[in-house]
Design an enzyme around this catalytic site. Structure first.
Site, PDB file in Angstrom:
ATOM      1  CD  GLU A 158     -19.260  29.203  45.642  1.00 14.33           C
ATOM      2  OE1 GLU A 158     -18.630  30.155  45.154  1.00 14.33           O
ATOM      3  OE2 GLU A 158     -20.345  29.351  46.233  1.00 14.33           O
ATOM      4  CD  GLU A 273     -24.325  27.770  49.763  1.00 12.06           C
ATOM      5  OE1 GLU A 273     -24.526  28.748  49.011  1.00 12.06           O
ATOM      6  OE2 GLU A 273     -23.168  27.437  50.104  1.00 12.06           O
TER       7      GLU A 273
END
Ligand code: G3I
Length: 362
Positions: A158, A273
């Site tokens: 991220e 994820e």
């Protein structure tokens, strides 16, 4: 003959594109299971949370039964490893690595650099020199310890700004503030130096929704890949987290062109994820399970049709345990149903979809 210009992956979807893509998808969808059966199996796995792993034997059994791949959910983050600057606490990670190795399961490491889940001392770093020294030392110690056991690393997690704006592609983190965008290169260069055999991945979320912000995110991911490649710094994959919002469509066209553009740079993708955030869906469990399975099928069919992912990993296995319960609580207080097994570890429709892609159970 002048070849028609190749469609840019970031061009806004035209009505014709959408119709063609839609028609293509209907056809593709109808043959999805047959196509999936013909394609090479894709390893399936899950993140594992150490507290649950230690407390719930059914959780351990499910991880062993259903997974080809295990990812320590939190135990390779700085917050877990580095309570204080002077020492490393590998207890949780070692336990999950030993479990996976004992079962012959592959391992993903998550994550060598993130702007969150940092211990207070790391958040308090103040200089470029300090940040670079600590980042390099952290990666050297952690990657060296698991060399030959953790085959794939989320080197950075991220780093792309949530809603990028021109001139502001990168997320505002301690690493970006002290090192600038070079923090990505430092992380990948160090990981590659310590374990030249590891697959090195840039992991991020929301590459799949149909909006301008996502088009920008895809562009930034590609630019980061190109920058690393131009500098001769190894990067092997983009990790697409795939936390899918049930109320949002999948931009199958844009996603496929993105995956294909990465392929042209010799960079694979992996789904890292996967889960479904169903807080905007009706309470009825059967309705939600059907919608979630359909969304996952649409997503995986789009990605796999472009270029099969190296792995498909869900962020947990059973609805009994998920970050989504706290983060996206439903107003009707019904429990979220984000994962392939229900709260009693029974397979849901989503697991049938995943089984169409995964390695045979045997
Ligand atoms: O281990 C401590 C425990 O000692 C303490 O008693 C307890 C209460 O403070 O906290 C425990 O740490 C928590 C940790 O999960 C382990 O349970 C942290 O506070 C909590 O913030 C942490 O949340 C995790 C979150 O990442 C932040 O690291 C979630 O479980 C995890 O599912 C979530 O996963 C992230 C991915 O890493 C990146 N992509 C998004 C995804 C969802 O947010």
């Amino acid at each position: 003959m002048n070849e028609p210009a190749p469609p840019r992956y970031d061009a806004p979807l035209t009505r014709r594109d959408a119709l063609l893509a839609g028609a293509g998808l209907v056809a593709a969808g109808l043959t999805a299971s047959r196509a999936a059966a013909q394609r090479a199996p894709i390893p399936f796995g899950s993140a594992a949370q150490i507290e649950t792993f230690r407390e719930d034997p059914l959780y351990r059994d499910a991880l062993k039964r259903y997974c080809d791949v295990i990812v320590p959910m939190n135990d390779l983050k700085w917050e877990a490893l580095r309570h204080d600057r002077s020492r490393f606490d590998f207890s949780g990670a070692d336990e999950l690595v030993a479990f996976a190795q004992g079962n012959g399961q592959a391992l993903r490491g998550h994550a060598l650099l993130w702007g969150e889940a940092l211990p207070p001392w790391a958040k308090a770093m103040t200089s470029r020199a300090e940040a670079e020294r600590e980042l390099i030392r952290h990666i050297e110690v952690v990657v060296d310890r698991y060399k030959g056991r953790i085959a794939t690393w989320d080197v950075v997690n991220e780093v792309i700004k949530f809603e990028p704006t021109p001139g502001e592609p990168m997320r505002d983190t301690i690493w970006q503030r002290l090192l600038g965008p070079e923090h990505v290169e430092i992380a990948f260069r160090t990981a590659a130096r310590v374990d030249p055999k590891a697959r090195l991945v840039l992991n991020d979320f929301n590459f799949e929704e149909p909006n301008a912000g996502v088009v920008a995110r895809r562009q930034i991911a590609l630019d980061l890949v190109r920058r690393l490649k131009d500098k001769g710094i190894p990067i092997h994959g983009i990790g697409m987290q795939a936390h899918l919002y049930a109320e949002n469509p999948i931009d199958t066209h844009g996603l496929q062109l993105f995956v294909e553009a990465l392929g042209k740079l010799e960079v694979d993708v992996e789904v890292t994820e996967l889960d479904v955030i169903d807080w905007k869906l009706p309470a009825d469990a059967a309705t939600r399970d059907r919608a979630a399975a359909s969304l996952v099928s649409t997503y995986l069919n789009a990605v796999t049709t472009a270029r099969p992912p190296r792995a498909i990993v869900t962020w947990g296995l059973s609805d009994r345990y998920s970050w989504i319960h706290e983060t996206f609580p439903r107003r009707d207080t019904a429990k979220a149903r984000p994962l392939p097994l229900d709260a009693d570890y029974k397979p849901k429709l989503m697991m049938n979809v995943l089984n169409r892609y995964r390695r045979s159970a045997g």
